[in-house]
Design a protein around this motif. Structure first.
Motif, PDB file in Angstrom:
ATOM      1  N   GLY A   1      -4.903  25.993   8.484  1.00 14.21           N
ATOM      2  CA  GLY A   1      -5.797  25.900   9.598  1.00 14.21           C
ATOM      3  C   GLY A   1      -5.650  27.111  10.568  1.00 14.21           C
ATOM      4  O   GLY A   1      -4.878  27.807  10.590  1.00 14.21           O
ATOM      5  N   ASP A   2      -6.779  27.355  11.231  1.00 19.87           N
ATOM      6  CA  ASP A   2      -6.899  28.466  11.895  1.00 19.87           C
ATOM      7  C   ASP A   2      -5.881  28.430  13.124  1.00 19.87           C
ATOM      8  O   ASP A   2      -5.677  27.185  13.660  1.00 19.87           O
ATOM      9  N   GLY A   3      -5.576  29.415  13.754  1.00 14.83           N
ATOM     10  CA  GLY A   3      -4.731  29.266  14.815  1.00 14.83           C
ATOM     11  C   GLY A   3      -5.552  29.094  16.212  1.00 14.83           C
ATOM     12  O   GLY A   3      -6.589  29.730  16.381  1.00 14.83           O
TER      13      GLY A   3
ATOM     14  N   MET B   1      -1.940  32.632  12.798  1.00 13.63           N
ATOM     15  CA  MET B   1      -1.075  32.634  13.886  1.00 13.63           C
ATOM     16  C   MET B   1      -1.996  32.364  15.025  1.00 13.63           C
ATOM     17  O   MET B   1      -3.140  32.800  15.169  1.00 13.63           O
ATOM     18  N   GLY B   2      -1.279  31.554  16.202  1.00 13.81           N
ATOM     19  CA  GLY B   2      -1.780  31.358  17.598  1.00 13.81           C
ATOM     20  C   GLY B   2      -1.933  32.647  18.392  1.00 13.81           C
ATOM     21  O   GLY B   2      -1.007  33.312  18.083  1.00 13.81           O
ATOM     22  N   GLY B   3      -3.092  32.693  18.836  1.00 15.19           N
ATOM     23  CA  GLY B   3      -3.250  33.929  19.519  1.00 15.19           C
ATOM     24  C   GLY B   3      -2.160  33.910  20.989  1.00 15.19           C
ATOM     25  O   GLY B   3      -1.882  32.781  21.359  1.00 15.19           O
ATOM     26  N   ARG B   4      -1.694  35.100  21.369  1.00 13.03           N
ATOM     27  CA  ARG B   4      -0.806  34.924  22.611  1.00 13.03           C
ATOM     28  C   ARG B   4      -1.509  34.901  23.890  1.00 13.03           C
ATOM     29  O   ARG B   4      -2.529  35.750  24.101  1.00 13.03           O
TER      30      ARG B   4
ATOM     31  N   LEU C   1      -7.389  35.836  20.667  1.00 10.76           N
ATOM     32  CA  LEU C   1      -8.032  34.686  19.876  1.00 10.76           C
ATOM     33  C   LEU C   1      -7.085  34.426  18.873  1.00 10.76           C
ATOM     34  O   LEU C   1      -6.267  34.976  18.417  1.00 10.76           O
ATOM     35  N   GLY C   2      -7.073  32.847  18.364  1.00 10.35           N
ATOM     36  CA  GLY C   2      -6.393  32.655  17.488  1.00 10.35           C
ATOM     37  C   GLY C   2      -6.885  33.389  15.966  1.00 10.35           C
ATOM     38  O   GLY C   2      -7.762  33.734  15.713  1.00 10.35           O
TER      39      GLY C   2
ATOM     40  N   VAL D   1      -8.400  42.799  14.473  1.00  9.85           N
ATOM     41  CA  VAL D   1     -10.055  43.147  15.034  1.00  9.85           C
ATOM     42  C   VAL D   1     -10.659  41.485  15.221  1.00  9.85           C
ATOM     43  O   VAL D   1     -11.053  41.351  16.148  1.00  9.85           O
ATOM     44  N   VAL D   2     -10.239  40.743  14.341  1.00 11.60           N
ATOM     45  CA  VAL D   2     -10.571  39.290  14.574  1.00 11.60           C
ATOM     46  C   VAL D   2     -10.260  38.632  15.926  1.00 11.60           C
ATOM     47  O   VAL D   2     -11.080  37.804  16.500  1.00 11.60           O
ATOM     48  N   GLN D   3      -8.678  38.978  16.078  1.00 11.86           N
ATOM     49  CA  GLN D   3      -8.607  38.310  17.313  1.00 11.86           C
ATOM     50  C   GLN D   3      -8.745  38.986  18.622  1.00 11.86           C
ATOM     51  O   GLN D   3      -7.974  38.491  19.656  1.00 11.86           O
ATOM     52  N   THR D   4      -9.389  40.069  18.621  1.00 11.01           N
ATOM     53  CA  THR D   4      -9.699  40.797  19.798  1.00 11.01           C
ATOM     54  C   THR D   4     -10.842  40.235  20.460  1.00 11.01           C
ATOM     55  O   THR D   4     -11.803  39.832  19.924  1.00 11.01           O
ATOM     56  N   ASP D   5     -10.956  39.953  21.829  1.00  8.27           N
ATOM     57  CA  ASP D   5     -11.911  39.685  22.695  1.00  8.27           C
ATOM     58  C   ASP D   5     -12.833  40.652  22.834  1.00  8.27           C
ATOM     59  O   ASP D   5     -12.379  41.466  23.761  1.00  8.27           O
TER      60      ASP D   5
END
Length: 463
Positions: A13-15, A126-129, A147-148, A402-406
């Motif tokens: 599952g995606d975070g 991992m869930g985003g902080r 981001l997740g 990179v993917v988790q960055t807004d």
């Protein structure tokens, strides 16, 4: 239906995304950041279960996905974790990486040989902080959150190998199914033509002292180690067994085969398929000994078995293994000699079980080994030169960042720059030959490279 090899696609599952929020209450001026974290995505877990007898459940459904984590909220409310997806597989299932495009298997992930043994194959993201994590002495009010993380996804091959104490092997129509029907409650199809048995049968044998599980493996032919007949499909089931029961038809069946030659053919096939099978404990069972005119062949077979035992003992004809190398004369039809064979087999199985207990204490913890190997692989960063002035950066960990960055948030971009610095990315790029102004690609993003002498290492490009 008996299914013993399948290929399935697994995705965790995606975070959930972290929240950017500030405390807002009456009489509380300038409330601090209070964005909660996103929930972790669920894992996809493969678990060995004794109640599952084949892989039939995965024959028609090939895609499985765990639940995603929910997003964080304000007031430090963290998102819920996604529920794990537990897929039950038979005991004795081997799990390997699989490339759906090339149809090739990769590294071993796990060998699930015990009840309840499990391995996390597709880890949830991992869930985003939330922004509460990014407060520093100089950044008192961070206006960004993570981001997740996308979940891991992969194709795997599941291969079931029977978990039996003993395996009945031999040429087609030698009476293996008749023997397992005589000594256990198994009721396989029995007929007087080759390859009556098309799938392995398992039976539980209740001896006077010991109980054990025996497998009736479909008949082998010369060349089985090369896949002739259904060689590879059946031979792999013998790899699991503690002892091999070599069944020989003393009448030569309807083809009039030579029993002693059959004995040598099967031994060669086992050795050629897997060298360790040549050293596997075994007993030789001469079936249909109630028939007349076979005494001469029985003596020839016993001599051949003894000769092989002496060779295995390094020429010592007085070794204990030579003394134990006897041929059990039985008749599956009348029951002649069956009880003594079962008692001998039960005792040998018990002996091997006891010897295996010490080894069991040092069994591999696949969950730990696989996770350790995967973690080390995730941290690797590879820089490839695609063309003059264009480089691609690859690596699970850095791609995840990179993917988790807004990308719409300048503070988030500055934080990503800081993370790149900690990974030593600039040094890796310089080592690969990158210079100021070169294009650097990571996942679906492209940047202009600027060394640390400049204000920013990266300036995003529009692509």
């Amino acid at each position: 239906m008996f299914t013993d090899k399948v290929h399935i696609y697994l995705k965790g599952g995606d975070g959930g995304a972290g929240c950017m929020s500030f405390r807002r209450e009456a009489h509380v001026p300038k409330g601090g950041p209070d964005g909660g974290d996103g929930g972790h995505g669920g894992n996809v877990i493969l678990k060995a279960d004794g109640s599952v007898s084949s892989l039939i459940e995965y024959r028609y459904k090939h895609h499985f996905k765990a639940e995603r984590g929910t997003h964080g909220k304000g007031s430090r409310m963290h998102g819920a974790r996604g529920e794990d997806l537990v897929l039950k597989v038979p005991i004795g299932t081997v799990v390997r990486e699989y490339n759906e495009e090339t149809k090739e298997t990769g590294e071993l992930i796990a060998d699930l040989t015990h009840e309840g043994e499990q391995v996390v194959v597709a880890e949830g993201g991992m869930g985003g902080r939330g922004n509460i994590h990014f407060v520093t002495s100089t950044r008192r009010a961070p206006t960004f959150a993570e981001l997740g993380e996308p979940a891991k996804e992969m194709w795997v091959e599941l291969e079931m190998k029977l978990m039996a104490d003993a395996a009945l092997v031999g040429m087609p129509s030698v009476g293996k199914s008749s023997i397992i029907a005589r000594i256990s409650a198994a009721r396989p199809k029995i007929a007087d033509y080759p390859f009556t048995t098309l799938v392995p049968n398992l039976g539980v044998v209740r001896g006077d002292e010991y109980d054990f599980v025996v497998a009736d493996v479909p008949g082998l032919i010369e060349g089985a180690h090369e896949g002739k007949g259904l060689g590879h499909e059946f031979l792999r089931h013998i790899e699991r067994t503690a002892i091999i029961v070599h069944v020989i038809d003393m009448t030569g069946s309807y083809e009039g085969r030579d029993p002693v030659e059959d004995y040598h053919i099967i031994n060669r096939e086992l050795e050629l398929y897997a060298k360790e099978l040549a050293d596997r404990p075994r007993i030789v069972v001469a079936n249909k000994c109630d028939m007349p005119g076979i005494e001469g062949k029985l003596r020839e077979l016993e001599a051949a078995v003894r000769e092989d035992a002496i060779k295995a003992a390094g020429g010592n004809e007085y070794a204990d293994s030579v003394a134990e190398a006897k041929v059990y004369r039985v008749s599956a039809l009348t029951g002649m000699g069956i009880d003594s064979m079962v008692d001998a087999l039960g005792s040998k199985v018990h002996e091997l079980r006891e010897a295996a207990k010490e080894a069991a204490a040092s069994d591999v913890q696949y969950d730990q080994v696989w996770e350790h190997a995967r973690s080390a692989r995730d941290k690797r960063i590879n820089v490839r030169k695609l063309s003059e002035g264009v480089f691609r950066v690859e690596g699970v960990q850095i791609e995840r960042m990179v993917v988790q960055t807004d990308w719409e948030n300048e503070e988030a971009m500055a934080f990503l720059q800081h993370r790149f610095d900690r990974l030593g990315l600039e040094k890796l790029l310089l080592k690969a030959g990158a210079v100021d102004g070169d294009e650097i690609r990571i996942v679906g993003r492209a940047f202009n490279f600027e060394t640390s002498e400049h204000e920013d290492m990266f300036e995003e490009l529009d692509i």
